[in-house]
Scaffold this motif. Structure first.
Motif, PDB file in Angstrom:
ATOM      1  N   LYS A 127       0.833  -1.207   0.000  1.00 48.42           N
ATOM      2  CA  LYS A 127       0.000   0.000   0.000  1.00 48.42           C
ATOM      3  C   LYS A 127       0.866   1.254   0.000  1.00 48.42           C
ATOM      4  O   LYS A 127       0.584   2.221  -0.708  1.00 48.42           O
ATOM      5  N   LYS A 128       1.938   1.242   0.794  1.00 40.17           N
ATOM      6  CA  LYS A 128       2.837   2.398   0.855  1.00 40.17           C
ATOM      7  C   LYS A 128       3.555   2.575  -0.489  1.00 40.17           C
ATOM      8  O   LYS A 128       3.735   3.699  -0.954  1.00 40.17           O
ATOM      9  N   ASP A 129       3.950   1.473  -1.121  1.00 37.69           N
ATOM     10  CA  ASP A 129       4.592   1.557  -2.430  1.00 37.69           C
ATOM     11  C   ASP A 129       3.666   2.213  -3.451  1.00 37.69           C
ATOM     12  O   ASP A 129       4.101   3.059  -4.238  1.00 37.69           O
ATOM     13  N   LEU A 130       2.394   1.826  -3.445  1.00 30.24           N
ATOM     14  CA  LEU A 130       1.438   2.434  -4.370  1.00 30.24           C
ATOM     15  C   LEU A 130       1.267   3.921  -4.075  1.00 30.24           C
ATOM     16  O   LEU A 130       1.148   4.737  -4.993  1.00 30.24           O
ATOM     17  N   GLU A 131       1.250   4.265  -2.796  1.00 30.54           N
ATOM     18  CA  GLU A 131       1.120   5.667  -2.395  1.00 30.54           C
ATOM     19  C   GLU A 131       2.269   6.512  -2.949  1.00 30.54           C
ATOM     20  O   GLU A 131       2.063   7.649  -3.368  1.00 30.54           O
ATOM     21  N   TYR A 132       3.470   5.948  -2.965  1.00 29.03           N
ATOM     22  CA  TYR A 132       4.645   6.681  -3.436  1.00 29.03           C
ATOM     23  C   TYR A 132       4.948   6.423  -4.908  1.00 29.03           C
ATOM     24  O   TYR A 132       5.928   6.928  -5.440  1.00 29.03           O
ATOM     25  N   GLY A 133       4.131   5.600  -5.569  1.00 32.70           N
ATOM     26  CA  GLY A 133       4.351   5.327  -6.980  1.00 32.70           C
ATOM     27  C   GLY A 133       5.519   4.402  -7.256  1.00 32.70           C
ATOM     28  O   GLY A 133       6.114   4.445  -8.331  1.00 32.70           O
ATOM     29  N   ILE A 134       5.849   3.568  -6.300  1.00 31.63           N
ATOM     30  CA  ILE A 134       6.963   2.625  -6.452  1.00 31.63           C
ATOM     31  C   ILE A 134       6.409   1.305  -6.975  1.00 31.63           C
ATOM     32  O   ILE A 134       5.456   0.764  -6.428  1.00 31.63           O
ATOM     33  N   ARG A 135       7.008   0.809  -8.033  1.00 33.77           N
ATOM     34  CA  ARG A 135       6.571  -0.472  -8.610  1.00 33.77           C
ATOM     35  C   ARG A 135       7.759  -1.397  -8.711  1.00 33.77           C
ATOM     36  O   ARG A 135       8.870  -0.981  -9.025  1.00 33.77           O
TER      37      ARG A 135
END
Length: 89
Positions: A78-86
């Motif tokens: 969820k945090k990765d999606l929030e920061y745009g990290i894929r």
């Protein structure tokens, strides 16, 4: 991968470390305090024929650890999606 500002990187890392510490504290509490220190007192409670202290020491800490891995993965995704990290394949 998204380019993060230094402030975003710091915030992301702080979140990661805080989450890791919280989950490890919970696991240590279950594994060592409940499974070790309080096992004698918990052995007075019997579930399915096994003393609760024994069950927590033998299986409880492992079960909590596996649950914590799933919680960590979910929260960090969820945090990765929030920061745009894929993740790259």
């Amino acid at each position: 991968m998204a380019q993060l500002t230094p402030e975003q990187r710091e915030s992301y890392w702080r979140y990661n470390v805080r989450l890791t510490v919280i989950l490890l504290v919970i696991w240590v509490f279950v594994a060592y305090i409940l499974g070790g220190g309080l096992a004698g007192a918990l052995n007075n409670i019997v579930i399915l024929g096994f003393p609760l202290g024994y069950y927590i020491a033998a299986q409880g800490s492992l079960a909590v650890f596996v649950i914590e891995i799933a919680v960590y993965a979910r929260l960090m995704n969820k945090k990765d999606l929030e920061y745009g990290i894929r993740e790259e394949a």
